[in-house]
Design a protein around this motif. Sequence first.
Motif, PDB file in Angstrom:
ATOM      1  N   HIS A 103       0.852  -1.196   0.000  1.00 20.42           N
ATOM      2  CA  HIS A 103       0.000   0.000   0.000  1.00 20.42           C
ATOM      3  C   HIS A 103       0.880   1.235   0.000  1.00 20.42           C
ATOM      4  N   THR A 104       0.291   2.375  -0.362  1.00 18.01           N
ATOM      5  CA  THR A 104       1.060   3.596  -0.585  1.00 18.01           C
ATOM      6  C   THR A 104       1.304   4.411   0.676  1.00 18.01           C
ATOM      7  N   SER A 105       0.707   4.031   1.797  1.00 20.42           N
ATOM      8  CA  SER A 105       0.862   4.831   3.012  1.00 20.42           C
ATOM      9  C   SER A 105       1.963   4.265   3.895  1.00 20.42           C
ATOM     10  N   CYS A 106       2.205   4.935   5.025  1.00 21.87           N
ATOM     11  CA  CYS A 106       3.231   4.475   5.952  1.00 21.87           C
ATOM     12  C   CYS A 106       2.757   3.207   6.664  1.00 21.87           C
ATOM     13  N   ASP A 107       3.627   2.626   7.476  1.00 28.35           N
ATOM     14  CA  ASP A 107       3.281   1.389   8.177  1.00 28.35           C
ATOM     15  C   ASP A 107       2.333   1.657   9.340  1.00 28.35           C
ATOM     16  N   MET A 108       1.821   0.570   9.921  1.00 25.32           N
ATOM     17  CA  MET A 108       0.812   0.640  10.971  1.00 25.32           C
ATOM     18  C   MET A 108       1.244   1.507  12.151  1.00 25.32           C
ATOM     19  N   TYR A 109       2.438   1.251  12.678  1.00 28.74           N
ATOM     20  CA  TYR A 109       2.892   1.970  13.876  1.00 28.74           C
ATOM     21  C   TYR A 109       3.024   3.460  13.590  1.00 28.74           C
ATOM     22  N   GLN A 110       3.628   3.795  12.466  1.00 29.56           N
ATOM     23  CA  GLN A 110       3.817   5.202  12.111  1.00 29.56           C
ATOM     24  C   GLN A 110       2.475   5.914  11.920  1.00 29.56           C
ATOM     25  N   ALA A 111       1.522   5.210  11.306  1.00 31.92           N
ATOM     26  CA  ALA A 111       0.190   5.796  11.116  1.00 31.92           C
ATOM     27  C   ALA A 111      -0.475   6.052  12.461  1.00 31.92           C
ATOM     28  N   SER A 112      -0.388   5.067  13.344  1.00 30.87           N
ATOM     29  CA  SER A 112      -1.006   5.196  14.664  1.00 30.87           C
ATOM     30  C   SER A 112      -0.400   6.353  15.449  1.00 30.87           C
ATOM     31  N   LEU A 121       3.769  14.230  19.345  1.00 28.37           N
ATOM     32  CA  LEU A 121       4.551  15.331  19.899  1.00 28.37           C
ATOM     33  C   LEU A 121       5.481  14.838  21.002  1.00 28.37           C
ATOM     34  N   SER A 122       5.009  13.882  21.802  1.00 27.20           N
ATOM     35  CA  SER A 122       5.841  13.338  22.889  1.00 27.20           C
ATOM     36  C   SER A 122       7.062  12.612  22.345  1.00 27.20           C
ATOM     37  N   ILE A 123       6.875  11.852  21.278  1.00 26.24           N
ATOM     38  CA  ILE A 123       7.988  11.114  20.675  1.00 26.24           C
ATOM     39  C   ILE A 123       9.010  12.055  20.050  1.00 26.24           C
ATOM     40  N   LEU A 124       8.540  13.153  19.470  1.00 30.46           N
ATOM     41  CA  LEU A 124       9.441  14.057  18.752  1.00 30.46           C
ATOM     42  C   LEU A 124      10.160  15.057  19.658  1.00 30.46           C
ATOM     43  N   LYS A 125       9.676  15.275  20.868  1.00 32.50           N
ATOM     44  CA  LYS A 125      10.300  16.251  21.769  1.00 32.50           C
ATOM     45  C   LYS A 125      11.788  15.970  22.009  1.00 32.50           C
ATOM     46  N   LEU A 266      10.637   9.287  12.375  1.00 30.42           N
ATOM     47  CA  LEU A 266       9.430   8.480  12.547  1.00 30.42           C
ATOM     48  C   LEU A 266       9.361   7.307  11.568  1.00 30.42           C
ATOM     49  N   LYS A 267      10.337   7.250  10.642  1.00 35.63           N
ATOM     50  CA  LYS A 267      10.391   6.189   9.634  1.00 35.63           C
ATOM     51  C   LYS A 267       9.111   6.140   8.798  1.00 35.63           C
ATOM     52  N   ILE A 268       8.707   7.319   8.340  1.00 33.41           N
ATOM     53  CA  ILE A 268       7.503   7.442   7.529  1.00 33.41           C
ATOM     54  C   ILE A 268       7.798   6.979   6.106  1.00 33.41           C
ATOM     55  N   LYS A 269       6.791   6.409   5.468  1.00 33.52           N
ATOM     56  CA  LYS A 269       6.851   6.072   4.048  1.00 33.52           C
ATOM     57  C   LYS A 269       5.735   6.817   3.333  1.00 33.52           C
ATOM     58  N   GLY A 270       5.865   6.922   2.015  1.00 36.56           N
ATOM     59  CA  GLY A 270       4.802   7.561   1.239  1.00 36.56           C
ATOM     60  C   GLY A 270       4.765   9.059   1.461  1.00 36.56           C
ATOM     61  N   PHE A 271       3.546   9.609   1.489  1.00 33.75           N
ATOM     62  CA  PHE A 271       3.371  11.052   1.630  1.00 33.75           C
ATOM     63  C   PHE A 271       3.408  11.465   3.100  1.00 33.75           C
ATOM     64  N   LEU A 285       6.322  22.860  15.511  1.00 31.50           N
ATOM     65  CA  LEU A 285       5.473  21.841  14.897  1.00 31.50           C
ATOM     66  C   LEU A 285       4.055  21.879  15.452  1.00 31.50           C
ATOM     67  N   LEU A 286       3.063  21.830  14.554  1.00 26.76           N
ATOM     68  CA  LEU A 286       1.663  21.721  14.961  1.00 26.76           C
ATOM     69  C   LEU A 286       1.181  20.278  14.872  1.00 26.76           C
ATOM     70  N   GLU A 287       1.375  19.641  13.703  1.00 27.73           N
ATOM     71  CA  GLU A 287       0.914  18.268  13.528  1.00 27.73           C
ATOM     72  C   GLU A 287       1.528  17.662  12.279  1.00 27.73           C
ATOM     73  N   VAL A 288       1.341  16.341  12.156  1.00 31.81           N
ATOM     74  CA  VAL A 288       1.852  15.591  11.014  1.00 31.81           C
ATOM     75  C   VAL A 288       0.692  14.850  10.366  1.00 31.81           C
ATOM     76  N   ASN A 289       0.579  14.930   9.042  1.00 26.81           N
ATOM     77  CA  ASN A 289      -0.443  14.195   8.295  1.00 26.81           C
ATOM     78  C   ASN A 289       0.242  13.186   7.381  1.00 26.81           C
ATOM     79  N   THR A 290      -0.206  11.927   7.414  1.00 29.27           N
ATOM     80  CA  THR A 290       0.388  10.924   6.527  1.00 29.27           C
ATOM     81  C   THR A 290      -0.532  10.546   5.366  1.00 29.27           C
TER      82      THR A 290
END
Length: 324
Positions: A103-112, A121-125, A266-271, A285-290
């Motif tokens: 699939h074209t989106s990121c993996d399960m953990y990254q999406a969650s 935000l807690s992970i990226l601090k 975050l090991k994001i894939k796709g967009f 940073l405000l937010e991240v959209n995958t």
Amino acid sequence: MKKNIAIIMGGYSSEYQISLKSGNVVYDTLDTSKYVPYRIHIFKEKWVYVDAENQEFPIDKNDFSVIIDNSKITFDCVFNAIHGSPGEDGYIQAYLKLLNIPHTSCDMYQASITFNKRDCLSILKPYGIKMAESFYVNKGDAIDEAAIINKVGLPCFVKANKAGSSFGVTKAYKKTDLQTAIDIAFKEDDEIIIESYLEGTEVSVGVINFKGEITVLPITEIVSENDFFDYEAKYLGKSKEITPARLTQEQEAKVTTVAKQLYSALKIKGFSRSEYIFKDGEPHLLEVNTIPGLTRESILPQQAAAAGIALSDLFDNAIEQALK
């Protein structure tokens, strides 16, 4: 041989109509010399393939297949255009992983993680990425308005923790606004995040894996006619989206570095599309959209166009990267 591509759209959240628009743009744009696109509507009450005459054929959830004219159709790849649940929060990713369907989106953990603003935000601090002061409230908690104001100040933003497209977001100017804003946010989610107001230039930064390389697209500056970049500003023409953004070279370098760092950390894939506000010259940073909007008017396609990437190439690349 042409590959069968399931374009999933719709979803279970308030964003389903936007998702349908995104999915139909993908459907209309895909290179039909390489792919056979199938529109798959995913709703709580039904998963169906919708043909050109709008006839519906049920999806077999056991293997994500469909019977058309007595022939069983399976899919080589899923193009994920579902904003919100279950396409952006990890559920679809987990399901497709179990079935071994690319699939074209990121993996399960990254999406969650990215769908949960508080967790993200807690992970990226620890990476030193700057962000607004925040206060968390769950449904059923006692609301301590004094503690909230002491932490984040006024005005502040009250947001549903797991929602997109500015659903469940309110700007509270005074103490008496807080409870109403909290009630609105709880209509979208049972967790909310309350953040300090950041005044400054707002930008959106698209990052993609293009031909195997992490690529930061031209940055978009957002100038809302409304009080903030709300639903009307995003989708009903109440904003100006200026690409490339009117930033200094230093500002551009800083936000590009942060967006790329975030994508890799975050090991994001796709967009991905992340939003920032510059405060004291620093991107917060405000937010991240995958699963960002993919209509022709949406920000990420605008950025791709500014980079000289046509929509057909953008979507083709996403599928090719997924298939690898």
